[in-house]
Design a protein around this motif. Structure first.
Motif, PDB file in Angstrom:
ATOM      1  N   GLN A   1      -7.160  -3.292 -19.415  1.00 38.54           N
ATOM      2  CA  GLN A   1      -8.052  -4.350 -18.883  1.00 38.54           C
ATOM      3  C   GLN A   1      -9.016  -3.757 -18.413  1.00 38.54           C
ATOM      4  OE1 GLN A   1      -5.855  -7.531 -16.946  1.00 38.54           O
ATOM      5  NE2 GLN A   1      -4.982  -8.572 -18.673  1.00 38.54           N
ATOM      6  N   ILE A   2      -8.767  -3.435 -17.020  1.00 40.55           N
ATOM      7  CA  ILE A   2     -10.439  -2.956 -16.288  1.00 40.55           C
ATOM      8  C   ILE A   2     -10.051  -1.596 -16.039  1.00 40.55           C
ATOM      9  CG2 ILE A   2      -9.219  -5.307 -14.664  1.00 40.55           C
ATOM     10  CD1 ILE A   2      -8.661  -2.634 -12.770  1.00 40.55           C
ATOM     11  N   VAL A   3     -10.178  -0.450 -16.814  1.00 37.84           N
ATOM     12  CA  VAL A   3     -10.393   0.340 -16.580  1.00 37.84           C
ATOM     13  C   VAL A   3     -10.903   1.200 -15.388  1.00 37.84           C
ATOM     14  CG1 VAL A   3     -10.818   2.840 -18.297  1.00 37.84           C
ATOM     15  CG2 VAL A   3     -10.846   0.462 -19.342  1.00 37.84           C
ATOM     16  N   PRO A   4      -9.990   1.311 -14.308  1.00 37.23           N
ATOM     17  CA  PRO A   4     -10.479   1.615 -13.324  1.00 37.23           C
ATOM     18  C   PRO A   4     -10.655   2.815 -13.171  1.00 37.23           C
ATOM     19  CG  PRO A   4      -8.062   2.135 -13.488  1.00 37.23           C
ATOM     20  CD  PRO A   4      -8.516   0.752 -14.548  1.00 37.23           C
ATOM     21  N   ASN A   5     -12.056   3.527 -11.996  1.00 37.58           N
ATOM     22  CA  ASN A   5     -12.162   4.982 -12.117  1.00 37.58           C
ATOM     23  C   ASN A   5     -10.897   6.162 -11.275  1.00 37.58           C
ATOM     24  OD1 ASN A   5     -14.924   3.450 -10.871  1.00 37.58           O
ATOM     25  ND2 ASN A   5     -15.212   4.747 -12.015  1.00 37.58           N
ATOM     26  N   LEU A   6      -9.793   5.050 -10.493  1.00 40.11           N
ATOM     27  CA  LEU A   6      -9.194   6.189 -10.569  1.00 40.11           C
ATOM     28  C   LEU A   6      -7.892   5.295  -9.835  1.00 40.11           C
ATOM     29  CD1 LEU A   6      -8.792   8.499  -7.618  1.00 40.11           C
ATOM     30  CD2 LEU A   6      -7.484   6.860  -6.417  1.00 40.11           C
ATOM     31  N   ILE A   7      -6.425   5.735 -10.202  1.00 42.77           N
ATOM     32  CA  ILE A   7      -5.546   4.412  -9.799  1.00 42.77           C
ATOM     33  C   ILE A   7      -3.872   5.365  -8.755  1.00 42.77           C
ATOM     34  CG2 ILE A   7      -2.705   3.856 -11.287  1.00 42.77           C
ATOM     35  CD1 ILE A   7      -4.213   4.241 -13.651  1.00 42.77           C
ATOM     36  N   LEU A   8      -4.040   4.280  -7.864  1.00 42.33           N
ATOM     37  CA  LEU A   8      -3.128   4.718  -6.513  1.00 42.33           C
ATOM     38  C   LEU A   8      -1.984   4.093  -7.136  1.00 42.33           C
ATOM     39  CD1 LEU A   8      -5.333   4.166  -3.718  1.00 42.33           C
ATOM     40  CD2 LEU A   8      -4.750   5.708  -4.488  1.00 42.33           C
ATOM     41  N   LEU A   9      -0.514   5.306  -7.171  1.00 40.71           N
ATOM     42  CA  LEU A   9       0.326   4.537  -7.912  1.00 40.71           C
ATOM     43  C   LEU A   9       1.252   4.901  -6.990  1.00 40.71           C
ATOM     44  CD1 LEU A   9       2.112   4.000 -10.012  1.00 40.71           C
ATOM     45  CD2 LEU A   9       1.831   6.217 -10.591  1.00 40.71           C
ATOM     46  N   ASP A  10       1.966   3.795  -6.545  1.00 39.63           N
ATOM     47  CA  ASP A  10       3.367   3.921  -6.047  1.00 39.63           C
ATOM     48  C   ASP A  10       4.200   4.368  -6.586  1.00 39.63           C
ATOM     49  OD1 ASP A  10       5.978   3.533  -4.223  1.00 39.63           O
ATOM     50  OD2 ASP A  10       5.909   1.617  -4.697  1.00 39.63           O
ATOM     51  N   VAL A  11       5.399   4.837  -6.364  1.00 40.88           N
ATOM     52  CA  VAL A  11       7.478   5.329  -6.979  1.00 40.88           C
ATOM     53  C   VAL A  11       8.147   4.362  -6.787  1.00 40.88           C
ATOM     54  CG1 VAL A  11       8.835   6.847  -7.969  1.00 40.88           C
ATOM     55  CG2 VAL A  11       6.805   8.022  -6.592  1.00 40.88           C
ATOM     56  N   MET A  12       8.508   3.676  -6.184  1.00 41.81           N
ATOM     57  CA  MET A  12      10.051   2.547  -5.864  1.00 41.81           C
ATOM     58  C   MET A  12       8.897   1.489  -6.089  1.00 41.81           C
ATOM     59  SD  MET A  12      12.333   5.063  -3.652  1.00 41.81           S
ATOM     60  CE  MET A  12      12.640   3.626  -2.356  1.00 41.81           C
ATOM     61  N   MET A  13       9.527   0.677  -7.250  1.00 42.28           N
ATOM     62  CA  MET A  13       9.220  -0.965  -7.454  1.00 42.28           C
ATOM     63  C   MET A  13      10.247  -0.877  -8.094  1.00 42.28           C
ATOM     64  SD  MET A  13       4.736  -0.278  -8.692  1.00 42.28           S
ATOM     65  CE  MET A  13       5.508   1.484  -9.680  1.00 42.28           C
ATOM     66  N   THR A  14       9.921  -1.794  -9.028  1.00 42.50           N
ATOM     67  CA  THR A  14      11.329  -2.365  -9.356  1.00 42.50           C
ATOM     68  C   THR A  14      12.472  -1.672  -9.768  1.00 42.50           C
ATOM     69  OG1 THR A  14       9.664  -3.352 -10.363  1.00 42.50           O
ATOM     70  CG2 THR A  14      11.929  -3.916 -11.452  1.00 42.50           C
ATOM     71  N   LYS A  15      12.451  -0.066  -9.949  1.00 43.47           N
ATOM     72  CA  LYS A  15      13.064   0.666 -10.319  1.00 43.47           C
ATOM     73  C   LYS A  15      12.220   1.901  -8.694  1.00 43.47           C
ATOM     74  CE  LYS A  15      12.662   1.847 -14.114  1.00 43.47           C
ATOM     75  NZ  LYS A  15      12.455   1.582 -15.994  1.00 43.47           N
ATOM     76  N   ASN A  16      13.270   3.084  -8.788  1.00 44.77           N
ATOM     77  CA  ASN A  16      13.439   3.899  -7.361  1.00 44.77           C
ATOM     78  C   ASN A  16      12.446   4.826  -8.803  1.00 44.77           C
ATOM     79  OD1 ASN A  16      14.794   3.114  -5.923  1.00 44.77           O
ATOM     80  ND2 ASN A  16      16.404   4.300  -5.682  1.00 44.77           N
ATOM     81  N   THR A  17      12.260   4.904  -9.509  1.00 43.47           N
ATOM     82  CA  THR A  17      11.482   6.271 -10.371  1.00 43.47           C
ATOM     83  C   THR A  17      10.396   5.430 -11.466  1.00 43.47           C
ATOM     84  OG1 THR A  17      13.113   5.675 -12.583  1.00 43.47           O
ATOM     85  CG2 THR A  17      13.731   7.533 -10.605  1.00 43.47           C
ATOM     86  N   GLU A  18      10.297   3.856 -10.365  1.00 44.15           N
ATOM     87  CA  GLU A  18       9.035   3.569 -11.652  1.00 44.15           C
ATOM     88  C   GLU A  18       7.456   4.104 -11.663  1.00 44.15           C
ATOM     89  OE1 GLU A  18       7.471  -0.757 -12.518  1.00 44.15           O
ATOM     90  OE2 GLU A  18       9.525  -0.660 -10.754  1.00 44.15           O
ATOM     91  N   GLY A  19       7.545   4.584 -10.892  1.00 44.23           N
ATOM     92  CA  GLY A  19       6.002   5.555 -10.314  1.00 44.23           C
ATOM     93  C   GLY A  19       5.965   6.401 -11.727  1.00 44.23           C
ATOM     94  N   PHE A  20       7.119   7.453 -11.225  1.00 40.49           N
ATOM     95  CA  PHE A  20       6.991   8.307 -12.019  1.00 40.49           C
ATOM     96  C   PHE A  20       6.723   8.319 -13.759  1.00 40.49           C
ATOM     97  CE2 PHE A  20      10.062   9.669  -8.331  1.00 40.49           C
ATOM     98  CZ  PHE A  20       8.963  10.870  -7.964  1.00 40.49           C
ATOM     99  N   GLU A  21       7.978   7.564 -14.116  1.00 44.25           N
ATOM    100  CA  GLU A  21       7.104   7.132 -15.541  1.00 44.25           C
ATOM    101  C   GLU A  21       6.154   6.340 -16.099  1.00 44.25           C
ATOM    102  OE1 GLU A  21      10.705   3.786 -15.471  1.00 44.25           O
ATOM    103  OE2 GLU A  21      12.024   5.784 -14.624  1.00 44.25           O
ATOM    104  N   VAL A  22       5.159   5.966 -15.043  1.00 44.59           N
ATOM    105  CA  VAL A  22       4.310   5.231 -15.320  1.00 44.59           C
ATOM    106  C   VAL A  22       3.500   6.231 -15.261  1.00 44.59           C
ATOM    107  CG1 VAL A  22       2.009   3.725 -14.650  1.00 44.59           C
ATOM    108  CG2 VAL A  22       4.258   2.769 -14.771  1.00 44.59           C
ATOM    109  N   SER A  23       3.582   7.561 -14.169  1.00 49.00           N
ATOM    110  CA  SER A  23       2.726   8.432 -14.409  1.00 49.00           C
ATOM    111  C   SER A  23       2.378   9.381 -15.952  1.00 49.00           C
ATOM    112  CB  SER A  23       2.857   9.270 -13.402  1.00 49.00           C
ATOM    113  OG  SER A  23       3.323  10.385 -12.860  1.00 49.00           O
TER     114      SER A  23
END
Length: 128
Positions: free
Chosen positions: A45-67
């Motif tokens: 939606q917002i198309v940011p200039n940069l994303i700060l991404l955590d790893v452990m959210m709903t699942k321990n590997t979530e950030g890896f999957e998103v990346s």
């Protein structure tokens, strides 16, 4: 000066608030999402200039999957991603994570807790 938008995908509200304050004080526009699914939606939606991404959210590997989803998306694939994680400390891992093009396609990996100056330096390195 052009608008600089940063999206924080992290489920820790205290961390999100503190980073938001640091970035907004420097003129960044900050948005956030508490998990990977919402983060990807918001990024489109917002198309940011940069994303700060955590790893452990709903699942321990979530950030890896998103990346790994971001480079597959035509809208998002050019957005730099900085992974910020406390996974090493939390799981007592004897190793860190190095970015690579397939398993961890991010610009850099930073350990929580990170000093605000350090974070700003890295963000400014990737938002030109």
């Amino acid at each position: 000066m052009t608008e600089k938008k940063v999206l924080i995908i992290d489920d820790d509200p205290d961390f999100v608030d503190s980073v938001r304050q640091v970035l907004e004080a420097r003129g960044y526009i900050v948005d956030s999402a508490p998990n990977g699914e919402e983060g990807l939606k918001k990024a489109r939606q917002i198309v940011p200039n940069l994303i700060l991404l955590d790893v452990m959210m709903t699942k321990n590997t979530e950030g890896f999957e998103v990346s790994r989803e971001i480079p597959k998306d035509d809208v998002l694939k050019t957005i730099p991603v900085i992974m910020i994680t406390g996974i090493r400390e939390k799981l007592n891992l004897p190793f860190g994570f190095e970015p690579d093009s397939t398993w961890l396609p991010v610009k850099t990996v930073l350990e929580k807790t990170i000093k605000p100056e350090q974070l700003l330096e890295k963000i400014e390195e990737f938002i030109k």
